[in-house]
Write an enzyme that holds these catalytic residues in place. Structure first.
Site, PDB file in Angstrom:
ATOM      1  N   PHE A  25      26.687  26.147 -91.963  1.00 53.24           N
ATOM      2  CA  PHE A  25      28.319  25.983 -90.739  1.00 53.24           C
ATOM      3  C   PHE A  25      28.900  24.889 -91.225  1.00 53.24           C
ATOM      4  O   PHE A  25      29.956  24.680 -90.211  1.00 53.24           O
ATOM      5  CB  PHE A  25      27.802  26.355 -89.467  1.00 53.24           C
ATOM      6  CG  PHE A  25      26.902  26.710 -89.143  1.00 53.24           C
ATOM      7  CD1 PHE A  25      26.925  28.507 -89.219  1.00 53.24           C
ATOM      8  CD2 PHE A  25      25.487  26.801 -87.912  1.00 53.24           C
ATOM      9  CE1 PHE A  25      25.343  29.468 -89.218  1.00 53.24           C
ATOM     10  CE2 PHE A  25      24.777  27.451 -87.785  1.00 53.24           C
ATOM     11  CZ  PHE A  25      24.597  28.824 -88.390  1.00 53.24           C
ATOM     12  N   CYS A  26      29.095  24.448 -92.038  1.00 49.10           N
ATOM     13  CA  CYS A  26      30.215  22.979 -92.624  1.00 49.10           C
ATOM     14  C   CYS A  26      30.264  21.775 -91.444  1.00 49.10           C
ATOM     15  O   CYS A  26      30.678  21.774 -91.636  1.00 49.10           O
ATOM     16  CB  CYS A  26      31.457  23.241 -92.921  1.00 49.10           C
ATOM     17  SG  CYS A  26      31.673  25.127 -93.965  1.00 49.10           S
ATOM     18  N   ALA A  27      29.082  21.694 -90.754  1.00 47.73           N
ATOM     19  CA  ALA A  27      27.857  21.101 -90.320  1.00 47.73           C
ATOM     20  C   ALA A  27      27.106  20.391 -90.904  1.00 47.73           C
ATOM     21  O   ALA A  27      26.163  20.501 -89.517  1.00 47.73           O
ATOM     22  CB  ALA A  27      28.070  20.861 -88.898  1.00 47.73           C
ATOM     23  N   CYS A  46      27.221  24.554 -98.962  1.00 45.23           N
ATOM     24  CA  CYS A  46      27.351  25.427 -97.511  1.00 45.23           C
ATOM     25  C   CYS A  46      27.557  26.909 -97.461  1.00 45.23           C
ATOM     26  O   CYS A  46      27.592  27.376 -98.869  1.00 45.23           O
ATOM     27  CB  CYS A  46      29.248  25.208 -97.003  1.00 45.23           C
ATOM     28  SG  CYS A  46      30.074  25.436 -95.783  1.00 45.23           S
TER      29      CYS A  46
END
Ligand SMILES: Cc1ncc(COP(=O)(O)O)c(C=O)c1O
Length: 453
Positions: A375-377, A395
């Site tokens: 989740f791009c985290a 990602c």
């Protein structure tokens, strides 16, 4: 929005009408079902109201800030009135400015380019990459994952105290996590920042679609969000807040619209006087449809009433969390614990399942669209999974073949347009998949799990 009597277990009012609510998708096992869009945290469907407003304006479309014709004047007025609507939606101070950008990512990169010389930046390593990465040209302090909102405030206080009172500083923080949905203590972090002479920017990408955001009440210096997560998918975003750093900075993009006067010097070179104000950072032809769509969404949400929207969403959250809690193989990811206030974003892993496999089966066998991955985290998800936060990964790329233990997660997210049936179908699909397994065969293709056809 119509309010209906709440039957037990049913939500308190009807969802807001969104586009795509009647779209059907094929199931790999045969037949079709209405698509259950449960990936609002990535991009929410357009509100019908937004679509209708844009369609009504479309014949009158014209250039903005650069035409003498009637439709250019009308479009310029619409663009500028959209700015005022957004300022009102965000509870901006009178001298704040709303800049239309492409997205939250764009807004935060713009602000990063406007940092004064020597600015120190403080950011939690748990942030979405859009809030984590733009500051890399500055001196950045990355704060470790706090395990409660109180710990977050204490950690920031400590870090700011160490820096001493000198020089400009900026804190960047999310309002609601795109992984856990948990709310961050924004007002308290803002107070801590200001007490130490720092400024604060709020990443409201996941907060603004679910909660009222008031720049004034939270006392944040800037706020950023994206139209496509706020039911207005027409390519625009917002950065709103204080003007001084922005007016002092070089324009984000050099070009027409940002320049007030361009002249030739005696030696033949070109000189430019830049605009002050929002135009300074809005070079090129403005995206009037994107700006108007955001303004329309702001009005629609305000008219629907956040009290009602929040109450309804909290009921959906309870339904999903209680449903998942009944499946022992499911582990919901959380930084702040079960009781933390949250928005409709829930990530989880399923014992014995690769998350990409699980998400593929939800889609192919139940017509449910969720997201899987990091989740791009990446640092946050790896911290929550107990994995190596330093590890690398693309990602959204799965890291294990179908059937192997997952190193990434599944995320379900929803909002004002989500019907009860979608979350009910999701909960029973999870239960059924865990109990009976997938009905179909899957294979990995291009880094994703796909049904074998
Ligand atoms: C918390 C958060 N911040 C920033 C972003 C970036 O938004 P965008 O991709 O619209 O720039 C996202 C997107 O998922 C997000 O969830």
């Amino acid at each position: 929005m119509s309010v209906s009597a709440a039957a037990p277990g049913r939500s308190v009012c009807a969802p807001l009408p969104v586009l795509g609510r009647d779209v059907t998708v094929p199931l790999v096992t045969g037949g079709e079902v209405t698509y259950a869009a449960l990936d609002y945290a990535a991009s929410a469907p357009a509100l019908q109201r937004v679509w209708d407003d844009v369609a009504a304006y479309a014949p009158y479309y014209g250039s903005v800030h650069r035409g003498a014709g009637h439709l250019s004047q009308l479009s310029t007025d619409l663009f500028e009135s959209s700015r005022r609507t957004v300022a009102e939606f965000l509870g901006c101070r009178p001298d704040d400015e709303v800049i239309f950008t492409r997205s939250t990512t764009d807004s935060l990169n713009l602000l990063a380019r406007a940092l004064p010389a020597g600015c120190q930046v403080f950011v939690f390593a748990t942030e979405h990459h859009a809030s984590l990465l733009p500051w890399r040209g500055a001196q950045v302090t990355y704060l470790d994952a706090p395990r409660s909102p109180g710990q977050a405030v204490d950690a920031l206080e400590r870090a700011l105290a160490l820096r001493g009172p000198h020089g400009p500083a900026l804190v960047c923080v999310t309002g609601a996590s795109n992984v856990t949905g948990e709310l961050w203590p924004v007002a308290e972090l803002a107070a801590a920042a200001h007490a130490h002479g720092a400024r604060i920017v709020l990443d409201a990408a996941q907060l603004a679609p679910h909660h009222p955001v008031s720049v004034r009440d939270l006392d944040v210096d800037w706020v950023a969000f994206s139209g496509h997560k706020l039911y207005a998918p027409f390519g625009a975003g917002v950065l709103a807040g204080r003007t001084d750093w922005l007016h002092e900075a070089e324009p984000y993009l050099a070009g027409g619209g940002a320049s007030r006067r361009v002249t030739r010097r005696a030696d033949g070179s070109v000189d430019v006087e830049w605009h002050k104000g929002a135009a300074r950072h809005e070079a090129g032809s403005p995206n009037v449809i994107g700006a108007y769509a955001i303004a329309s969404a702001c009005e629609a949400l305000t008219e629907a009433g956040f009290d009602t929207l929040v109450a309804r969403e909290q009921q959906l959250i309870r339904q999903v969390r209680e449903g998942l809690a009944e499946v022992p193989e499911v582990k919901v990811l959380s930084l702040f614990g079960d009781d933390a206030p949250r928005v409709g974003v829930i990530s989880f892993v399923v014992q014995g399942w690769n998350s990409s496999h699980f998400a593929a089966a939800l889609s192919a066998e139940y017509g449910i669209g969720v997201r899987d991955g990091l989740f791009c985290a990446h640092p946050l998800v790896r911290t929550l999974l107990g994995g190596d936060p330093q590890a690398r990964g693309e990602c959204g790329a799965p890291e294990a073949a179908p059937g192997e233990v997952s190193l990434n997660a599944v995320r379900v997210s929803f909002g004002a347009g989500t019907p009860d049936e979608h979350v009910e179908r999701f909960v029973s699909a999870v239960r059924e998949l865990v109990r009976d397994g997938a009905k179909w065969q899957y294979r990995t293709e291009g880094g994703r799990c796909v049904p074998v056809v």
